[in-house]
Design an enzyme around this catalytic site. Sequence first.
Site, PDB file in Angstrom:
ATOM      1  N   PHE A 115       0.853  -1.183   0.000  1.00  0.00           N
ATOM      2  CA  PHE A 115       0.000   0.000   0.000  1.00  0.00           C
ATOM      3  C   PHE A 115       0.891   1.235   0.000  1.00  0.00           C
ATOM      4  O   PHE A 115       2.047   1.161   0.404  1.00  0.00           O
ATOM      5  CB  PHE A 115      -0.905  -0.001   1.236  1.00  0.00           C
ATOM      6  N   GLN A 235      -7.372  15.184   2.631  1.00  0.00           N
ATOM      7  CA  GLN A 235      -6.732  14.227   1.718  1.00  0.00           C
ATOM      8  C   GLN A 235      -7.534  14.028   0.432  1.00  0.00           C
ATOM      9  O   GLN A 235      -8.721  13.717   0.480  1.00  0.00           O
ATOM     10  CB  GLN A 235      -6.592  12.871   2.407  1.00  0.00           C
ATOM     11  N   HIS A 237      -7.651  11.507  -2.616  1.00  0.00           N
ATOM     12  CA  HIS A 237      -7.172  10.191  -3.040  1.00  0.00           C
ATOM     13  C   HIS A 237      -6.948  10.264  -4.541  1.00  0.00           C
ATOM     14  O   HIS A 237      -7.807  10.756  -5.278  1.00  0.00           O
ATOM     15  CB  HIS A 237      -8.231   9.141  -2.683  1.00  0.00           C
ATOM     16  N   LEU A 247     -14.515   5.583  -5.301  1.00  0.00           N
ATOM     17  CA  LEU A 247     -13.117   5.214  -5.083  1.00  0.00           C
ATOM     18  C   LEU A 247     -12.693   3.931  -5.793  1.00  0.00           C
ATOM     19  O   LEU A 247     -13.408   2.944  -5.778  1.00  0.00           O
ATOM     20  CB  LEU A 247     -12.891   5.021  -3.572  1.00  0.00           C
ATOM     21  N   GLU A 250      -6.506   2.084  -3.397  1.00  0.00           N
ATOM     22  CA  GLU A 250      -5.061   2.005  -3.618  1.00  0.00           C
ATOM     23  C   GLU A 250      -4.608   0.537  -3.730  1.00  0.00           C
ATOM     24  O   GLU A 250      -3.540   0.243  -4.259  1.00  0.00           O
ATOM     25  CB  GLU A 250      -4.394   2.654  -2.407  1.00  0.00           C
ATOM     26  N   ARG A 281      -0.375   9.368  -0.781  1.00  0.00           N
ATOM     27  CA  ARG A 281      -1.464   9.906  -1.601  1.00  0.00           C
ATOM     28  C   ARG A 281      -1.295  11.368  -1.983  1.00  0.00           C
ATOM     29  O   ARG A 281      -1.645  11.765  -3.095  1.00  0.00           O
ATOM     30  CB  ARG A 281      -2.779   9.753  -0.843  1.00  0.00           C
ATOM     31  N   HIS A 347     -11.187  12.562  -0.001  1.00  0.00           N
ATOM     32  CA  HIS A 347     -11.311  11.229   0.588  1.00  0.00           C
ATOM     33  C   HIS A 347     -11.346  11.216   2.109  1.00  0.00           C
ATOM     34  O   HIS A 347     -12.110  10.478   2.716  1.00  0.00           O
ATOM     35  CB  HIS A 347     -10.118  10.397   0.097  1.00  0.00           C
ATOM     36  N   ARG A 388      -2.535  11.200   5.705  1.00  0.00           N
ATOM     37  CA  ARG A 388      -2.710   9.848   6.245  1.00  0.00           C
ATOM     38  C   ARG A 388      -2.241   8.796   5.242  1.00  0.00           C
ATOM     39  O   ARG A 388      -2.479   8.928   4.042  1.00  0.00           O
ATOM     40  CB  ARG A 388      -4.196   9.615   6.559  1.00  0.00           C
TER      41      ARG A 388
HETATM   42  C1  FAD Z   1     -14.714   4.610  -0.141  1.00  0.00           C
HETATM   43  C2  FAD Z   1     -13.770   4.602   1.028  1.00  0.00           C
HETATM   44  C3  FAD Z   1     -12.833   3.592   1.150  1.00  0.00           C
HETATM   45  C4  FAD Z   1     -11.958   3.577   2.240  1.00  0.00           C
HETATM   46  N1  FAD Z   1     -11.046   2.558   2.344  1.00  0.00           N
HETATM   47  C5  FAD Z   1     -10.233   2.513   3.445  1.00  0.00           C
HETATM   48  C6  FAD Z   1      -9.324   1.420   3.631  1.00  0.00           C
HETATM   49  O1  FAD Z   1      -9.281   0.479   2.851  1.00  0.00           O
HETATM   50  N2  FAD Z   1      -8.533   1.431   4.719  1.00  0.00           N
HETATM   51  C7  FAD Z   1      -8.562   2.444   5.639  1.00  0.00           C
HETATM   52  O2  FAD Z   1      -7.812   2.389   6.610  1.00  0.00           O
HETATM   53  N3  FAD Z   1      -9.422   3.480   5.486  1.00  0.00           N
HETATM   54  C8  FAD Z   1     -10.261   3.526   4.420  1.00  0.00           C
HETATM   55  N4  FAD Z   1     -11.130   4.578   4.279  1.00  0.00           N
HETATM   56  C9  FAD Z   1     -11.256   5.563   5.365  1.00  0.00           C
HETATM   57  C10 FAD Z   1     -12.111   4.993   6.479  1.00  0.00           C
HETATM   58  O3  FAD Z   1     -13.036   4.072   5.956  1.00  0.00           O
HETATM   59  C11 FAD Z   1     -12.882   6.084   7.233  1.00  0.00           C
HETATM   60  O4  FAD Z   1     -11.985   7.064   7.648  1.00  0.00           O
HETATM   61  C12 FAD Z   1     -13.560   5.473   8.443  1.00  0.00           C
HETATM   62  O5  FAD Z   1     -14.396   4.406   8.056  1.00  0.00           O
HETATM   63  C13 FAD Z   1     -14.347   6.452   9.298  1.00  0.00           C
HETATM   64  O6  FAD Z   1     -14.909   5.697  10.343  1.00  0.00           O
HETATM   65  P1  FAD Z   1     -15.664   6.335  11.567  1.00  0.00           P
HETATM   66  O7  FAD Z   1     -16.023   5.210  12.480  1.00  0.00           O
HETATM   67  O8  FAD Z   1     -14.871   7.443  12.103  1.00  0.00           O
HETATM   68  O9  FAD Z   1     -16.984   6.956  10.920  1.00  0.00           O
HETATM   69  P2  FAD Z   1     -18.015   6.413   9.837  1.00  0.00           P
HETATM   70  O10 FAD Z   1     -17.812   5.000   9.484  1.00  0.00           O
HETATM   71  O11 FAD Z   1     -18.035   7.404   8.741  1.00  0.00           O
HETATM   72  O12 FAD Z   1     -19.379   6.487  10.631  1.00  0.00           O
HETATM   73  C14 FAD Z   1     -19.933   7.708  11.073  1.00  0.00           C
HETATM   74  C15 FAD Z   1     -21.130   7.386  11.923  1.00  0.00           C
HETATM   75  O13 FAD Z   1     -21.598   8.576  12.533  1.00  0.00           O
HETATM   76  C16 FAD Z   1     -22.998   8.642  12.425  1.00  0.00           C
HETATM   77  N5  FAD Z   1     -23.390  10.049  12.474  1.00  0.00           N
HETATM   78  C17 FAD Z   1     -22.868  11.094  11.803  1.00  0.00           C
HETATM   79  N6  FAD Z   1     -23.520  12.224  12.130  1.00  0.00           N
HETATM   80  C18 FAD Z   1     -24.473  11.888  13.027  1.00  0.00           C
HETATM   81  C19 FAD Z   1     -25.486  12.597  13.721  1.00  0.00           C
HETATM   82  N7  FAD Z   1     -25.686  13.922  13.568  1.00  0.00           N
HETATM   83  N8  FAD Z   1     -26.288  11.910  14.551  1.00  0.00           N
HETATM   84  C20 FAD Z   1     -26.153  10.577  14.720  1.00  0.00           C
HETATM   85  N9  FAD Z   1     -25.219   9.860  14.078  1.00  0.00           N
HETATM   86  C21 FAD Z   1     -24.394  10.506  13.248  1.00  0.00           C
HETATM   87  C22 FAD Z   1     -23.299   7.953  11.127  1.00  0.00           C
HETATM   88  O14 FAD Z   1     -24.642   7.520  11.108  1.00  0.00           O
HETATM   89  C23 FAD Z   1     -22.302   6.803  11.172  1.00  0.00           C
HETATM   90  O15 FAD Z   1     -22.826   5.740  11.919  1.00  0.00           O
HETATM   91  C24 FAD Z   1     -12.019   4.608   3.204  1.00  0.00           C
HETATM   92  C25 FAD Z   1     -12.962   5.615   3.077  1.00  0.00           C
HETATM   93  C26 FAD Z   1     -13.816   5.629   1.996  1.00  0.00           C
HETATM   94  C27 FAD Z   1     -14.801   6.751   1.887  1.00  0.00           C
END
Ligand code: FAD
Length: 573
Positions: A115, A235, A237, A247, A250, A281, A347, A388
């Site tokens: 990666f 960031q 991507h 997306l 990577e 990235r 991203h 990141r």
């Molecule tokens: C397409 C994509 C692919 C990715 N691939 C990778 C990867 O392979 N490896 C890696 O390390 N990272 C990857 N990332 C980055 C990583 O997935 C994210 O940074 C990470 O999942 C964020 O997780 P989180 O738990 O912080 O929030 P999220 O998973 O975004 O969840 C946010 C939560 O907050 C809740 N929420 C938001 N606002 C409110 C509100 N007002 N009231 C109640 N609930 C609310 C939502 O309902 C949700 O449940 C990727 C990101 C994307 C977009």
Amino acid sequence: MIFEHDVVVVGAGLAGLRAAVEVAGHADVALISKVFPTRSHSGAAQGGIAAALGNEEPDSWEWHMFDTVKGSDFLADQDAAEVLARDAPRAVYELEHMGVPFNRNPKGLIAQRAFGGHTGELGRRSIKRACHAADRTGRVIMDTLYHEAVRKGIKVYPEFHLLELIHKEERVEGLAVYDLAQGDVHVFKTRAVVLATGGFGKVYKTTSNCFANTGDGVYLAYKAGVPLQDMEFVQFHPTGIRGLGVLISEAARGEGGVLRNGPGERFMEKYAPTLKDLAPRDMVSRAIAREVREGRGVGGLDYVHLDLTHLGKERLSEKLPEISSFVRIYLGLDPLKDLIPVEPTCHYMMGGIPTDLGGAVLGQSGRIFQGLYAAGECACVSVHGANRLGCNSLLDLVVFGRRTGKRVLEDLPRLEARPLPKGADESVRMGLDRIKERKKGIRPRALQKQMQEIMSACCAVYRNEAGLMEGLDSVRSLLAQLDEVVVENKGGRFNTDLTDCLELEYLLRLAEVILVSAGARKESRGAHFREDFPQRDDLSWLKHTLVQKNDQGPLVSYKPVTITRFQPEARVY
Ligand SMILES: Cc1cc2nc3c(=O)[nH]c(=O)nc-3n(C[C@H](O)[C@H](O)[C@H](O)COP(=O)(O)OP(=O)(O)OC[C@H]3O[C@@H](n4cnc5c(N)ncnc54)[C@H](O)[C@@H]3O)c2cc1C
């Protein structure tokens, strides 16, 4: 209604789930999420989760830490980066034991792949460190952790939208939420709140993020007086599907895919002779932008190609099935035969709510905001600094999600429940009614679109003073129109028109903070590249930005970076 729980976790992505699972069984914990929990953006993560397991070749946590720090352009706090890299193997084995079906190598061990920015021997060569389940890594971890949450009997409130943090000065007392299905406002009385509300890629026009990523928790913390950290570091991507932003992980390059410009050259060899297409990235996105600017985009246009044609059918279907299907569905192309048009897509947000190593939120002057915690993409610990590395976010979520859960349990005995202020729900309800009462005005999505265009034009991969100033003026003029936004749906149930309107405010306020932070930082570091200040300037700028809400507008200050093992050096790959 009034609900009462010791601990409320807001957000059911991997950070929120992991924190809640840690607390369950020791204290009464509830999980609220505005989308159905397993729909959180974490489920879209494709490529993998980083850990120096050494299953494919020798590796060590020190190398992982070094890569994280160098990848961050030396802005990461090194005590946090050390926790991340050291704890990674344990975190991945813990997930495996919970039931996550990781891919295996021929020896039967968890398989790992290359990666961007992950290297062996402190930068000598690219290394295989990303543990994965094909290109559905987030999905399988999400399903496993959600199962764990259900097994532990955690009370889940799906489709509850957090509206307000109820607090007295720097002490949390509760929450006000909007129940999307009923169209009503409820309050939660609680001793501790964990914000795990994810990122806010929706500030930009082209993004890999889902619709829910509107920065709710980050904005509400800011509104409550918490200064936001390092918000200029956004960031991009390198490989979003052109025009859509969807997306292409990577992992495609980790498995051997290469980028080609219009004339068909493998241009990354020029920019990063050692790591080539697997450079971090920020560098790859800038390289694409530069190829395009210098007229070497495909057909002279604003994109380049990702070439996977040499990977073979077996590898594509075993290791990259999801993105292969995206290419077929969204573009009508066959990744075995066709080149894939790609462009940088917004991203990930490196910045957010500042916390200590246990997830406790740092309020004004670095004091702990009592009872408030943050984990995941909404938080800034800071392990990612100015950029990141791929696969370090999923790791951050489970490592710091767990630590946050532990810290909440430690603090809980001295966090007494407090009576909620009278009429806490009523004032919030009246606020919503006032929005609904407006008869004529601008639709929320129309303003959102304007904001996204401004941010993509003024504050993307390349930035400069004039563009940032213009962006700030334009965003402020949109902010001035917030009171004229009209909600046509006057109903109660699933009124997405109303939530669009609320989310628009969060996005606009955060866009303002991004622009202010980016305008203030007069150097280039990681994802923040200033054409007018193209060099990194450690003497003046090796420091974290903090932006505090103030009646006169956002107030900028700085705090030092924690440096333990690795002194800043030139970032050559
Ligand atoms: C397409 C994509 C692919 C990715 N691939 C990778 C990867 O392979 N490896 C890696 O390390 N990272 C990857 N990332 C980055 C990583 O997935 C994210 O940074 C990470 O999942 C964020 O997780 P989180 O738990 O912080 O929030 P999220 O998973 O975004 O969840 C946010 C939560 O907050 C809740 N929420 C938001 N606002 C409110 C509100 N007002 N009231 C109640 N609930 C609310 C939502 O309902 C949700 O449940 C990727 C990101 C994307 C977009």
